[in-house]
Design an enzyme around this catalytic site. Structure first.
Site, PDB file in Angstrom:
ATOM      1  N   GLY A  53      -6.222 -14.467  -9.021  1.00 18.97           N
ATOM      2  CA  GLY A  53      -6.886 -13.700  -7.974  1.00 18.97           C
ATOM      3  C   GLY A  53      -6.289 -13.895  -6.592  1.00 18.97           C
ATOM      4  O   GLY A  53      -6.895 -13.531  -5.591  1.00 18.97           O
TER       5      GLY A  53
ATOM      6  N   HIS B 211       0.829  -1.211   0.000  1.00 18.43           N
ATOM      7  CA  HIS B 211       0.000   0.000   0.000  1.00 18.43           C
ATOM      8  C   HIS B 211       0.865   1.263   0.000  1.00 18.43           C
ATOM      9  O   HIS B 211       0.425   2.319   0.437  1.00 18.43           O
ATOM     10  CB  HIS B 211      -0.986   0.000   1.181  1.00 18.43           C
ATOM     11  CG  HIS B 211      -2.082  -1.025   1.011  1.00 18.43           C
ATOM     12  ND1 HIS B 211      -3.199  -0.785   0.245  1.00 18.43           N
ATOM     13  CD2 HIS B 211      -2.209  -2.274   1.481  1.00 18.43           C
ATOM     14  CE1 HIS B 211      -3.981  -1.863   0.273  1.00 18.43           C
ATOM     15  NE2 HIS B 211      -3.397  -2.785   1.009  1.00 18.43           N
TER      16      HIS B 211
ATOM     17  N   ASP C 202       3.044  -4.331 -10.726  1.00 20.89           N
ATOM     18  CA  ASP C 202       2.917  -5.683 -11.275  1.00 20.89           C
ATOM     19  C   ASP C 202       3.567  -5.794 -12.643  1.00 20.89           C
ATOM     20  O   ASP C 202       4.283  -6.750 -12.938  1.00 20.89           O
ATOM     21  CB  ASP C 202       1.445  -6.075 -11.386  1.00 20.89           C
ATOM     22  CG  ASP C 202       0.764  -6.116 -10.037  1.00 20.89           C
ATOM     23  OD1 ASP C 202       1.464  -5.975  -9.020  1.00 20.89           O
ATOM     24  OD2 ASP C 202      -0.477  -6.277 -10.009  1.00 20.89           O
TER      25      ASP C 202
END
Ligand code: ADP
Ligand code: MG
Length: 386
Positions: free
Chosen positions: A126, A40, A176
């Site tokens: 996921g 984060h 990513d």
């Protein structure tokens, strides 16, 4: 090549011949990733430290004429699309990740008349290991090699990110795609999410007799999307109150000084970001000095901060971390956005079996579904195989 990669290349090659006839013009692969530390922090312009792992998307592709994209995922089935119909807002489902990468390359000025593509993947979907970026980056590298386009890896990462942001419609950061494009074996990638400056930091786990275990909890709690948007908003508010462009520019001391002005929740969120950025840089310093065995406490502190200050953990993640530490891990933390997905644990190689067994047993005792546990080796980013 590993046995898994040899298998995957044979699989996509023969699926290509069977479905499209003839041989592909080439084979490509792009890896999944885990974030060692820096959670984060990306959307706060801070630092992240991902590594590519030995799970991957493997692609076989060839050019075709006539304006069609013929796409076959061995996990999801087949989609045939007109290239001209691919654009933001017009697509959903898995083909958007593949077609989006092709569309985004075309936005760079590359002329394309069509593509036949087969992909297979051993990346859990996921779980926060970024199967999506692996799909985008493997596709993009194939399309770029066959049709031309940017050479620079950071540029390619931005092109892949644009596919996900605009065609898939997911507002992801750059971590990513940068990890999938730019990582190198035996290194983690220190990425400054403000400047996009990247540095390869040594992570020679084998040489240090260490293992990094990925513990996939295989749960995804419904809270994830709304909580993510909420955290982003809270961070922006905190930055505004602190008078800085983003929380990257605030130290722990700045946050402490502004504690009353920030108020309880914003204070805790900002404190996590400031401390997490500092932890990333501490870990990098230890890795540069060749002391990966000393980063454990920072990993565990990151978890406590994500659990208590940022409040994005989940019972399964806390359990994975606690059980791994109790069984001899040097450090452990949740990785990814939270509310499920994966944890990782750093341990002496000799303790791998006992830690994996202890985590599995603790999950069973708490009546959680069985986790999937596997070692992660820092691998190269996306590349052409043949
Ligand atoms: P992750 O954390 O794995 O990146 P995302 O939700 O971002 O999770 O991306 C997952 C999506 O990526 C899937 O729903 C699917 O659309 C696409 N995807 C991943 N793996 C494959 C695959 N093997 N074949 C087709 N699409 C895939
Ligand atoms: Mg993703």
């Amino acid at each position: 090549m590993s046995a898994e990669l040899v298998d995957a290349t044979a699989t996509v090659r023969s699926a290509f011949a069977e479905r499209f006839g003839g041989q592909p013009e080439g084979l490509w692969a792009a890896p999944a990733r885990v974030n060692l530390i820096g959670e984060h922090t990306d959307y706060n312009d801070g630092w992240v430290l991902p590594l590519a792992i030995d799970r991957r998307v493997t692609v076989a592709a060839a050019r075709r004429s006539g304006g069609l994209l013929r796409l076959l995922s061995l996990q999801r089935g087949e989609q045939v699309l007109r290239l001209a119909a691919v654009r933001p807002g017009a697509m959903n489902g898995w083909a958007a990740y593949v077609a989006g990468a092709v569309w985004s390359l075309a936005q760079e000025g590359t002329q394309l008349d069509g593509l036949d593509l087969v992909l297979t993947s051993d990346v859990p979907v996921g779980s926060g290991l970024s199967s999506s970026a692996a799909v985008e980056c493997a596709t993009l590298l194939a399309a770029r090699d066959l049709h031309g386009g940017p050479e620079d890896r950071a540029r390619l990462a931005l092109v892949a990110q644009r596919a996900e942001n605009e065609v898939v419609g997911v507002p992801c950061g750059i971590m990513d795609q940068m990890a999938a494009m730019a990582c190198t074996a035996n290194h983690a990638l220190l990425l400054d999410c403000r400047s996009l400056a990247a540095e390869h930091v040594p992570l020679a786990l084998d040489a240090a007799d260490l293992v990094l275990l990925v513990i996939d909890t295989r749960v995804a709690h419904a809270l994830a999307d709304s909580a993510y948007a909420d955290r982003r908003r809270t961070c922006q508010e905190a930055a505004r109150i602190l008078g800085v462009p983003s929380l990257r520019d605030a130290t722990d001391a700045d946050v402490e000084t502004a504690r009353d002005r920030l108020g309880g929740v914003r204070y805790r969120r900002a404190r996590h970001v400031a401390r997490e950025n500092a932890r990333v840089l501490d870990v990098v310093e230890l890795l540069r000095r060749g002391q990966p065995e000393r980063i454990g406490p920072s990993l565990t502190a990151s978890h406590a901060s994500l659990r208590d200050d940022y409040q994005v953990s989940a019972p399964e993640l806390d359990t994975a971390v606690e059980a791994a530490l109790a069984a001899g891990a040097l450090g452990a933390r949740m990785t990814g956005a939270g509310f499920g997905g994966c944890a990782l644990a750093l341990l002496p190689a000799g303790a791998a079996e006992q830690v994996a067994e202890a985590v599995t047993a603790t999950f069973a005792a708490r009546e959680f579904g069985p986790p999937e546990i596997f070692p992660a080796h820092p691998m190269d980013g996306a590349r052409r195989l043949a």
